[in-house]
Scaffold this motif. Structure first.
Motif: not given
Length: 342
Positions: A65-76, A85-91, A102-111
């Motif tokens: 299932x697609x998950x909307x409202x998940x929050x991500x942060x990209x660190x250098x 930002x947060x995922x839209x209705x389509x995830x 090179x960046x570090x992707x971090x999820x801060x909230x599953x929503x």
């Protein structure tokens, strides 16, 4: 004035050119190349601005299932935030115009209250492209509490070892031991939204108790709490059997106490002799045949019944009374005989 002929001048020029060209043809080949220009003599290099790239995120759960409202942060690479930002209705979520690196992707909230965040991951941004990433959020684990009690009293039992087994082809097992309060807790992974089945079995009973081999079954749901209570029965100690050489004593029934007797009184009244048919009074004990004097005290208890003795005494008294009556009749007959002779 001397004027040279053009034909002669041309021939002289060819002769000179041939004379000069001869030695050059035999010179080393390296000498024929012009020296490379030094850096000071070269033209300045042209600098181009760095091209940019991006990251495209697609968010879903283990069920797809697609998950909307998940929050991500990209660190250098210095740990500073480059985008968020947060995922839209389509995830979906896109980060654009990122410098290469090179960046570090971090999820801060599953929503979602049923999911937990995914682990961090590195992303390499290349020029002119958007890196696609699919991020799957696992379901939150279920919290299981196992209680071990005495079946009769309900008191908690420490030291019980319990196996928690995943009911699937893997058969993964987690082992827990009850503490002083008779409980043990463990987090169980959940793989589907509707829940994951588990089997709880006791593998070792507390000291002094019978093992309860009957398993308990539960369905662990995402983020839910489950409690399972297992009750054990105390062991029964076998009754000791006497050895063949020993003979258990046979209990003897206590003797029945004799009925109390009142001193000076008989247990049963002595029957009095009946009057004769002629109407004569029954003889008194003084005129009757002497009867053995009875003891005034109570009879010694021999354990035999006193009824036969009383019946015998009554018979003797009746026989004595009858003899007295017969003797009185004879005396009357004798006294009347002389009168008739006169």
């Amino acid at each position: 004035m001397h004027i040279h002929s053009p034909r002669r001048t041309t021939a002289a020029a060819i002769t000179v050119a041939a004379a000069v060209a001869g030695p050059l043809a035999w010179a080393p080949a390296a000498a024929a190349h012009a020296p490379e220009p030094t850096s000071s003599a070269s033209a300045p290099a042209v600098r181009h601005l760095p091209e940019t790239g991006g990251v495209k995120i697609f968010k879903k759960d283990p069920d797809g299932g697609r998950m909307a409202g998940a929050a991500f942060t990209l660190l250098d690479d210095a740990g500073k935030e480059a985008a968020s930002g947060r995922t839209d209705a389509e995830g979906r979520l896109a980060f654009e115009d990122l410098s290469t690196g090179v960046y570090r992707l971090k999820e801060t909230d599953s929503g979602s209250p049923l999911h937990t965040v995914a682990a961090d991951q590195d992303v390499i941004v290349t020029p002119g492209t958007a890196v696609p990433l699919t991020v799957i959020d696992p379901f939150k684990p279920a919290n299981l509490t196992v209680k071990k009690t005495d079946k009769s009293s309900g008191k908690p039992l420490p030291g019980a070892i319990v196996n928690v087994t995943l009911v699937d082809s893997s058969g993964k097992t987690v082992t827990v031991t009850t503490g002083k309060d008779g409980t043990a807790t463990v987090q169980l992974p959940v793989t589907t939204r509707t829940g994951t089945p588990y089997k709880i079995t006791e593998s070792k009973a507390p000291s002094g108790y019978e093992l309860d081999s009957a398993p308990a079954k539960i369905t662990a749901k995402p983020g839910a709490s489950e409690t399972v209570t297992l009750a054990d029965t105390p062991k029964r100690h076998p009754t000791p059997t006497p050895s063949p050489t020993e003979t258990a004593p046979t209990p003897t029934a206590p003797a029945k106490p004799a009925p109390e007797r009142t001193p000076g009184k008989q247990n049963q009244a002595t029957p009095r002799p009946e009057a004769s048919a002629s109407g004569a009074a029954a003889p008194t004990p003084s005129s009757a045949t002497p009867t053995p004097q009875q003891a005034t005290g109570s009879l010694a208890h021999t354990g035999a019944d006193a009824t036969p003795w009383l019946l015998g005494t009554a018979g003797v008294l009746l026989a004595g009374g009858a003899a007295v009556v017969i003797a009185a009749r004879r005396r009357r007959s004798q006294d009347a005989a002389p009168t008739d002779g006169r």
